[in-house]
Design a protein around this motif. Structure first.
Motif, PDB file in Angstrom:
ATOM      1  N   THR A 129       0.921  -1.130  -0.099  1.00 37.40           N
ATOM      2  CA  THR A 129       0.032  -0.007  -0.036  1.00 37.40           C
ATOM      3  C   THR A 129       0.700   1.021  -0.148  1.00 37.40           C
ATOM      4  N   ALA A 130       1.828   1.192   0.832  1.00 33.08           N
ATOM      5  CA  ALA A 130       2.916   2.552   0.963  1.00 33.08           C
ATOM      6  C   ALA A 130       3.660   2.646  -0.397  1.00 33.08           C
ATOM      7  N   ALA A 131       3.842   1.577  -1.020  1.00 34.84           N
ATOM      8  CA  ALA A 131       4.559   1.771  -2.515  1.00 34.84           C
ATOM      9  C   ALA A 131       3.574   2.291  -3.428  1.00 34.84           C
ATOM     10  N   GLY A 132       2.288   1.587  -3.348  1.00 35.47           N
ATOM     11  CA  GLY A 132       1.329   2.022  -4.376  1.00 35.47           C
ATOM     12  C   GLY A 132       0.857   3.371  -4.241  1.00 35.47           C
ATOM     13  N   LEU A 133       0.944   3.839  -3.097  1.00 37.32           N
ATOM     14  CA  LEU A 133       0.161   5.395  -2.892  1.00 37.32           C
ATOM     15  C   LEU A 133       1.592   6.547  -3.514  1.00 37.32           C
ATOM     16  N   SER A 134       2.971   5.809  -3.278  1.00 42.47           N
ATOM     17  CA  SER A 134       3.933   6.682  -3.745  1.00 42.47           C
ATOM     18  C   SER A 134       4.156   6.799  -5.257  1.00 42.47           C
ATOM     19  N   LEU A 135       3.297   5.543  -5.669  1.00 41.60           N
ATOM     20  CA  LEU A 135       3.260   5.538  -7.310  1.00 41.60           C
ATOM     21  C   LEU A 135       2.400   6.548  -7.732  1.00 41.60           C
ATOM     22  N   LEU A 136       1.212   6.682  -7.177  1.00 38.49           N
ATOM     23  CA  LEU A 136       0.155   7.595  -7.491  1.00 38.49           C
ATOM     24  C   LEU A 136       0.563   9.009  -7.091  1.00 38.49           C
ATOM     25  N   CYS A 137       1.437   9.245  -6.291  1.00 43.21           N
ATOM     26  CA  CYS A 137       1.829  10.586  -5.654  1.00 43.21           C
ATOM     27  C   CYS A 137       2.987  10.541  -4.868  1.00 43.21           C
ATOM     28  N   PRO A 138       4.183  10.923  -5.516  1.00 43.47           N
ATOM     29  CA  PRO A 138       5.478  10.715  -4.692  1.00 43.47           C
ATOM     30  C   PRO A 138       5.344  11.628  -3.296  1.00 43.47           C
ATOM     31  N   GLY A 139       5.619  10.473  -2.410  1.00 41.96           N
ATOM     32  CA  GLY A 139       5.517  11.102  -0.950  1.00 41.96           C
ATOM     33  C   GLY A 139       4.434  10.827  -0.205  1.00 41.96           C
ATOM     34  N   CYS A 140       3.401  10.366  -1.058  1.00 49.48           N
ATOM     35  CA  CYS A 140       2.003  10.047  -0.219  1.00 49.48           C
ATOM     36  C   CYS A 140       2.235   8.667   0.413  1.00 49.48           C
ATOM     37  N   GLY A 141       3.170   7.805   0.182  1.00 49.54           N
ATOM     38  CA  GLY A 141       3.263   6.571   0.996  1.00 49.54           C
ATOM     39  C   GLY A 141       3.946   6.800   2.115  1.00 49.54           C
ATOM     40  N   GLU A 142       4.862   8.107   2.360  1.00 48.20           N
ATOM     41  CA  GLU A 142       5.486   8.236   3.526  1.00 48.20           C
ATOM     42  C   GLU A 142       4.087   8.938   4.356  1.00 48.20           C
ATOM     43  N   ILE A 143       3.500   9.736   3.916  1.00 49.83           N
ATOM     44  CA  ILE A 143       2.477  10.278   4.458  1.00 49.83           C
ATOM     45  C   ILE A 143       1.521   9.314   5.150  1.00 49.83           C
ATOM     46  N   TYR A 144       1.297   8.341   4.503  1.00 50.44           N
ATOM     47  CA  TYR A 144       0.464   7.035   4.949  1.00 50.44           C
ATOM     48  C   TYR A 144       1.061   6.517   5.970  1.00 50.44           C
ATOM     49  N   LEU A 145       2.594   6.148   6.096  1.00 51.06           N
ATOM     50  CA  LEU A 145       3.226   5.960   7.163  1.00 51.06           C
ATOM     51  C   LEU A 145       3.319   6.735   8.398  1.00 51.06           C
ATOM     52  N   GLY A 146       2.840   7.846   8.304  1.00 49.75           N
ATOM     53  CA  GLY A 146       2.974   8.988   9.415  1.00 49.75           C
ATOM     54  C   GLY A 146       4.089   9.903   9.380  1.00 49.75           C
ATOM     55  N   ASN A 147       4.963   9.637   8.384  1.00 48.74           N
ATOM     56  CA  ASN A 147       6.301  10.575   8.290  1.00 48.74           C
ATOM     57  C   ASN A 147       5.676  11.637   7.206  1.00 48.74           C
ATOM     58  N   THR A 148       5.039  12.608   7.722  1.00 48.05           N
ATOM     59  CA  THR A 148       4.630  13.697   7.154  1.00 48.05           C
ATOM     60  C   THR A 148       5.400  14.474   6.457  1.00 48.05           C
ATOM     61  N   GLY A 149       6.531  15.131   7.322  1.00 43.25           N
ATOM     62  CA  GLY A 149       7.647  16.005   6.765  1.00 43.25           C
ATOM     63  C   GLY A 149       8.248  15.365   5.672  1.00 43.25           C
ATOM     64  N   THR A 150       8.699  13.991   5.516  1.00 47.76           N
ATOM     65  CA  THR A 150       9.471  13.399   4.660  1.00 47.76           C
ATOM     66  C   THR A 150       8.589  13.235   3.497  1.00 47.76           C
ATOM     67  N   GLY A 151       7.032  13.106   3.625  1.00 51.69           N
ATOM     68  CA  GLY A 151       6.285  13.086   2.145  1.00 51.69           C
ATOM     69  C   GLY A 151       6.247  14.223   1.726  1.00 51.69           C
ATOM     70  N   ALA A 152       6.155  15.455   2.284  1.00 52.99           N
ATOM     71  CA  ALA A 152       5.797  16.728   1.981  1.00 52.99           C
ATOM     72  C   ALA A 152       6.994  17.070   1.284  1.00 52.99           C
ATOM     73  N   ALA A 153       8.026  16.654   1.648  1.00 51.99           N
ATOM     74  CA  ALA A 153       9.526  17.380   0.998  1.00 51.99           C
ATOM     75  C   ALA A 153       9.650  16.350  -0.334  1.00 51.99           C
ATOM     76  N   HIS A 225      18.447  -0.734   4.710  1.00 53.70           N
ATOM     77  CA  HIS A 225      18.275   0.652   5.210  1.00 53.70           C
ATOM     78  C   HIS A 225      19.266   1.677   4.672  1.00 53.70           C
ATOM     79  N   GLU A 226      19.616   1.485   3.524  1.00 53.22           N
ATOM     80  CA  GLU A 226      20.329   2.631   2.706  1.00 53.22           C
ATOM     81  C   GLU A 226      19.464   3.591   2.515  1.00 53.22           C
ATOM     82  N   THR A 227      20.034   5.016   3.044  1.00 51.58           N
ATOM     83  CA  THR A 227      19.721   6.356   2.722  1.00 51.58           C
ATOM     84  C   THR A 227      19.790   6.678   1.268  1.00 51.58           C
ATOM     85  N   LEU A 228      19.063   7.787   0.966  1.00 51.92           N
ATOM     86  CA  LEU A 228      19.133   8.628  -0.242  1.00 51.92           C
ATOM     87  C   LEU A 228      20.645   9.098  -0.336  1.00 51.92           C
ATOM     88  N   ALA A 229      21.297   9.701   0.535  1.00 48.22           N
ATOM     89  CA  ALA A 229      22.645   9.752   0.668  1.00 48.22           C
ATOM     90  C   ALA A 229      23.602   8.879   0.233  1.00 48.22           C
TER      91      ALA A 229
END
Length: 420
Positions: A129-153, A225-229
């Motif tokens: 579900t998290a992956a599918g939501l970010s497919l529809l809208c980048p960041g929406c999967g993170e918002i679904y997980l409660g990581n609003t700041g990351t998703g908004a960014a 657990h690799e990050t974007l950096a």
């Protein structure tokens, strides 16, 4: 880009929705008398029965736990039932815990129900579900997980890159694979590519965080657990560059790409002056001598291909191959993931100005490249750094070779070359 996102989206949704679901912390044990003991006059026996009902596959176990949580007269039994419900990892039961945490007359039961609710929370957040939501809208999967700041960014960065890229391209050329007639178009093309791959990464990011939230329960191997950096710097870090997959795999795949390019279009290697036969190179509207022009062009390719390596590897290996591995096994996942990787790149040859016939040769080559990247992903413990670095250096060096052979027909000069 839109058509590519549609195809990749289908693949991502297929991959993201096959995640295993393991409801229990431990294997079910024989509980033939659990229902009888749940009605025992002794509260201690009923509490023990609740613990057994937590791993009882019988659907009636849920009904019995509901009765114990809502109606048992002993606070210790109600607390045991709350714990058992959390152990079942069934998000549909969370409303029971929420109600108990708010209304139970005993403070210890309310505290236990609240603790059980918090333990159950990760199981209400599915990786697919998290992956599918970010497919529809980048960041929406993170918002679904409660990581609003990351998703908004992620929403902001991806939108800014894509919109600004199209703004730069608009008015110059609508064909990103055809002639580039301005510096704005070249920069716009790079921004759109970066935005697309930011979108791809956001799908992986949400998928990874959902799996980590669940502690990887039910999967055959732990999630990276690799990050974007970590991924963006991978092509340049000595610890990654020292891998045999880099100094062994990249030359082999590069030789394959160059060889197929030469066999499919020999005239392209001799029809235009090479960098050794030109006096200047126009990079983004500025004329440079050969040395300066080459350095500037390589800088453009570096900025173009680092996001490509991160975005495509995150999606194709980090999400799609990972999930196909779970359903079809390690080698089945590798084969299917590589085939999807090649098939999606068919769209590169359907744009106006491209030769669709080249896809007959290019797509199998790209699928082979994908299998090499997928194998490196497996052999390095399902970490992405090595495959990201391999992907980057393949694209970068192949484009560098094309730059040397034909410096006046590059994305920052006239048009994009290097079909493979």
């Amino acid at each position: 880009m839109a058509s590519r996102l549609v195809i990749v989206g289908i693949a991502a949704m297929f991959g993201g929705c096959v995640a295993p679901y393991v409801p229990y912390d431990r294997k079910p044990v024989p509980t033939a008398d659990s229902f009888a003991r749940a009605a025992d006059p002794n509260p201690a026996v009923r509490a023990e029965a609740a613990a057994d009902l937590a791993v009882d596959p019988d659907p009636r176990a849920v009904q019995m736990l509901t009765v114990l949580l809502q109606r048992d007269i002993a606070p210790s039994v109600r607390a045991a039932a709350a714990t058992a419900i959390a152990t079942r990892r069934d998000p549909d039961l969370d409303d029971l815990l929420t109600a108990s945490a708010a209304t139970d007359p005993d403070q210890s039961v309310r505290a236990e129900a609240q603790s059980a609710h918090e333990k159950l929370y990760p199981w209400s957040k599915r990786p697919g579900t998290a992956a599918g939501l970010s497919l529809l809208c980048p960041g929406c999967g993170e918002i679904y997980l409660g990581n609003t700041g990351t998703g908004a960014a992620q929403i902001g960065v991806t939108a800014a890159l894509i919109v600004s890229g199209f703004e730069l391209v608009n008015g110059h050329t609508a064909n990103l694979s055809g002639p580039v007639d301005s510096a704005s178009t070249s920069v716009g093309f790079a921004l759109i590519e970066a935005g697309q791959n930011s979108w791809f990464y956001s799908i992986f990011d949400a998928y990874r965080d959902a799996r980590v939230l669940r502690g990887d329960a039910g999967y055959h191997h732990p999630m990276t657990h690799e990050t974007l950096a970590d991924l963006a710097s991978a092509p340049f870090r000595p610890s990654v560059l020292s891998s045999p997959w880099l100094w062994g795999g990249v030359p082999l795949t590069l030789a394959l790409g160059l060889g197929v390019t030469y066999l499919s279009d020999r005239s392209g290697f001799t029809a235009n002056p090479s960098i050794f036969h030109t006096r200047s190179i126009n990079v983004l509207g500025h004329n440079f001598g050969n040395g300066g022009g080459f350095a500037a062009g390589e800088g453009y390719y570096l900025s173009l291909f680092d996001p490509v390596g991160v975005g495509e590897e995150s999606l194709f290996r980090g999400v799609i191959q990972n999930e196909l591995d779970e359903r079809f096994g390690q080698w089945g996942g590798l084969a299917l993931g590589s085939a999807i990787f090649g098939a999606v790149h068919t769209l590169n040859f359907l744009a106006p100005g491209a030769d669709p016939k080249q896809a007959l040769i290019a797509v199998p080559v790209i699928a082979v490249l994908g299998s090499t990247l997928g194998l490196a992903f497996i052999k390095t413990g399902y970490h992405l750094e090595t495959s990201v670095a391999m992907h980057f250096w393949y694209d970068f060096l192949l484009s560098t070779a094309d730059f040397i052979v034909d410096p006046q027909h590059q994305p920052f000069v006239v048009q994009y070359g290097a079909a493979f």
